[in-house]
Design a protein around this motif. Structure first.
Motif, PDB file in Angstrom:
ATOM      1  N   PHE A  49      14.892   4.292  16.107  1.00 34.69           N
ATOM      2  CA  PHE A  49      15.765   4.525  14.952  1.00 34.69           C
ATOM      3  C   PHE A  49      15.474   3.582  13.785  1.00 34.69           C
ATOM      4  N   VAL A  50      14.485   2.709  13.897  1.00 36.76           N
ATOM      5  CA  VAL A  50      14.165   1.769  12.810  1.00 36.76           C
ATOM      6  C   VAL A  50      13.796   2.494  11.508  1.00 36.76           C
ATOM      7  N   PRO A  51      12.973   3.556  11.537  1.00 38.90           N
ATOM      8  CA  PRO A  51      12.698   4.259  10.272  1.00 38.90           C
ATOM      9  C   PRO A  51      13.961   4.841   9.616  1.00 38.90           C
ATOM     10  N   ALA A  52      14.918   5.298  10.427  1.00 41.15           N
ATOM     11  CA  ALA A  52      16.167   5.823   9.868  1.00 41.15           C
ATOM     12  C   ALA A  52      16.966   4.710   9.202  1.00 41.15           C
ATOM     13  N   ILE A  53      16.938   3.527   9.790  1.00 38.24           N
ATOM     14  CA  ILE A  53      17.622   2.383   9.175  1.00 38.24           C
ATOM     15  C   ILE A  53      16.960   2.037   7.846  1.00 38.24           C
ATOM     16  N   ALA A  54      15.629   2.084   7.807  1.00 38.50           N
ATOM     17  CA  ALA A  54      14.908   1.783   6.566  1.00 38.50           C
ATOM     18  C   ALA A  54      15.284   2.764   5.460  1.00 38.50           C
ATOM     19  N   VAL A  55      15.393   4.040   5.792  1.00 34.70           N
ATOM     20  CA  VAL A  55      15.778   5.045   4.794  1.00 34.70           C
ATOM     21  C   VAL A  55      17.221   4.816   4.339  1.00 34.70           C
ATOM     22  N   ALA A  56      18.109   4.512   5.286  1.00 35.20           N
ATOM     23  CA  ALA A  56      19.505   4.244   4.935  1.00 35.20           C
ATOM     24  C   ALA A  56      19.619   3.019   4.030  1.00 35.20           C
ATOM     25  N   LEU A  57      18.795   2.002   4.281  1.00 40.30           N
ATOM     26  CA  LEU A  57      18.814   0.811   3.433  1.00 40.30           C
ATOM     27  C   LEU A  57      18.368   1.117   2.006  1.00 40.30           C
TER      28      LEU A  57
ATOM     29  N   THR B 193       0.804  -1.222   0.000  1.00 43.50           N
ATOM     30  CA  THR B 193       0.000   0.000   0.000  1.00 43.50           C
ATOM     31  C   THR B 193       0.835   1.270   0.000  1.00 43.50           C
ATOM     32  N   ALA B 194       2.126   1.142   0.182  1.00 40.23           N
ATOM     33  CA  ALA B 194       2.993   2.322   0.201  1.00 40.23           C
ATOM     34  C   ALA B 194       4.221   2.044  -0.666  1.00 40.23           C
ATOM     35  N   PHE B 195       4.519   2.957  -1.553  1.00 37.32           N
ATOM     36  CA  PHE B 195       5.633   2.773  -2.473  1.00 37.32           C
ATOM     37  C   PHE B 195       6.963   2.656  -1.734  1.00 37.32           C
ATOM     38  N   GLU B 196       7.095   3.365  -0.610  1.00 40.81           N
ATOM     39  CA  GLU B 196       8.355   3.308   0.139  1.00 40.81           C
ATOM     40  C   GLU B 196       8.575   1.945   0.786  1.00 40.81           C
ATOM     41  N   GLU B 197       7.528   1.131   0.858  1.00 38.16           N
ATOM     42  CA  GLU B 197       7.679  -0.242   1.352  1.00 38.16           C
ATOM     43  C   GLU B 197       8.206  -1.160   0.252  1.00 38.16           C
ATOM     44  N   VAL B 198       7.676  -1.025  -0.942  1.00 35.54           N
ATOM     45  CA  VAL B 198       8.006  -1.939  -2.035  1.00 35.54           C
ATOM     46  C   VAL B 198       9.285  -1.529  -2.768  1.00 35.54           C
ATOM     47  N   LEU B 199       9.569  -0.258  -2.841  1.00 33.97           N
ATOM     48  CA  LEU B 199      10.743   0.215  -3.584  1.00 33.97           C
ATOM     49  C   LEU B 199      12.046  -0.440  -3.126  1.00 33.97           C
ATOM     50  N   PRO B 200      12.335  -0.514  -1.823  1.00 34.49           N
ATOM     51  CA  PRO B 200      13.577  -1.187  -1.425  1.00 34.49           C
ATOM     52  C   PRO B 200      13.593  -2.676  -1.776  1.00 34.49           C
ATOM     53  N   TRP B 201      12.422  -3.309  -1.752  1.00 34.78           N
ATOM     54  CA  TRP B 201      12.353  -4.724  -2.122  1.00 34.78           C
ATOM     55  C   TRP B 201      12.735  -4.908  -3.584  1.00 34.78           C
ATOM     56  N   LEU B 202      12.213  -4.021  -4.434  1.00 36.19           N
ATOM     57  CA  LEU B 202      12.534  -4.097  -5.863  1.00 36.19           C
ATOM     58  C   LEU B 202      14.008  -3.792  -6.121  1.00 36.19           C
TER      59      LEU B 202
END
Length: 183
Positions: A90-98, A41-50
């Motif tokens: 800090f989990v959201p910051a890790i997600a952005v860094a990933l 439902t959110a592009f920021e979730e799927v984009l790192p997977w792709l």
């Protein structure tokens, strides 16, 4: 007369009101689909997977296959642990860094050692599992939701990695057309 009785009985059975389960929320299976759809439902979730799938494809099919195992298991672990422990701030910051690390690695077509690729997949899966697990409410069937997230992680990673590998191998006639345009 028997025919008339049978028609009347059939009409009563067909026209009598009964319970209709139009939405899976009432059957509790809706929580599986809720988990499966939540990351989509959110592009920021799927984009790192792709991006991770594309990065794995650059490593070759033999290495990329490991991603199909490691990533969903990490999603499962992250979702499950999200119910036992509060996620650190800090989990959201890790997600952005990933996202940044994976995107830059894809852009540079970096060749990674297998342990590094699998470590990146494990961390990304775990972090996204934590984030998706936090979306569960008190009424959510946690096991169904977690299996839904895990299943969609497996599906997305399998399809995206396979498509990226096929693209890099030049499978399909559309790729030849692209090469003609470059000339």
């Amino acid at each position: 007369m028997k025919v008339l009785h049978r028609l009347a009985a059939a009409a009563v059975l067909l026209l009598a009101p009964s319970v209709a389960e139009a939405h899976l929320v009432n059957t509790r299976l809706g929580d599986f689909y809720g988990g499966a759809l939540h990351p989509l439902t959110a592009f920021e979730e799927v984009l790192p997977w792709l991006a991770l799938a594309a990065l794995a494809a650059f490593q070759g099919a033999a290495r990329a296959r490991w991603l199909v195992v490691v990533f969903p298991l990490s999603l499962f672990a992250g979702c499950a642990l999200s119910q036992l422990l509060p996620a650190p701030s800090f989990v959201p910051a890790i997600a952005v860094a990933l996202i940044a690390i994976t995107g830059l690695a894809v852009a540079a077509a970096v060749s990674l050692p297998l342990p590094v690729l699998l470590g990146l997949a494990a961390v990304m899966g775990f972090v996204h599992g934590l984030q998706n697990g936090q979306a569960m409410t008190a009424t959510t069937d946690q096991l169904l939701f977690i299996f839904g997230v895990t299943a969609i992680g497996y599906g997305v990673m399998t399809i995206a990695t396979g498509a990226a590998i096929a693209f890099l191998r030049g499978v399909g006639s559309w790729r030849r057309g692209q090469e003609r345009v470059k000339r």
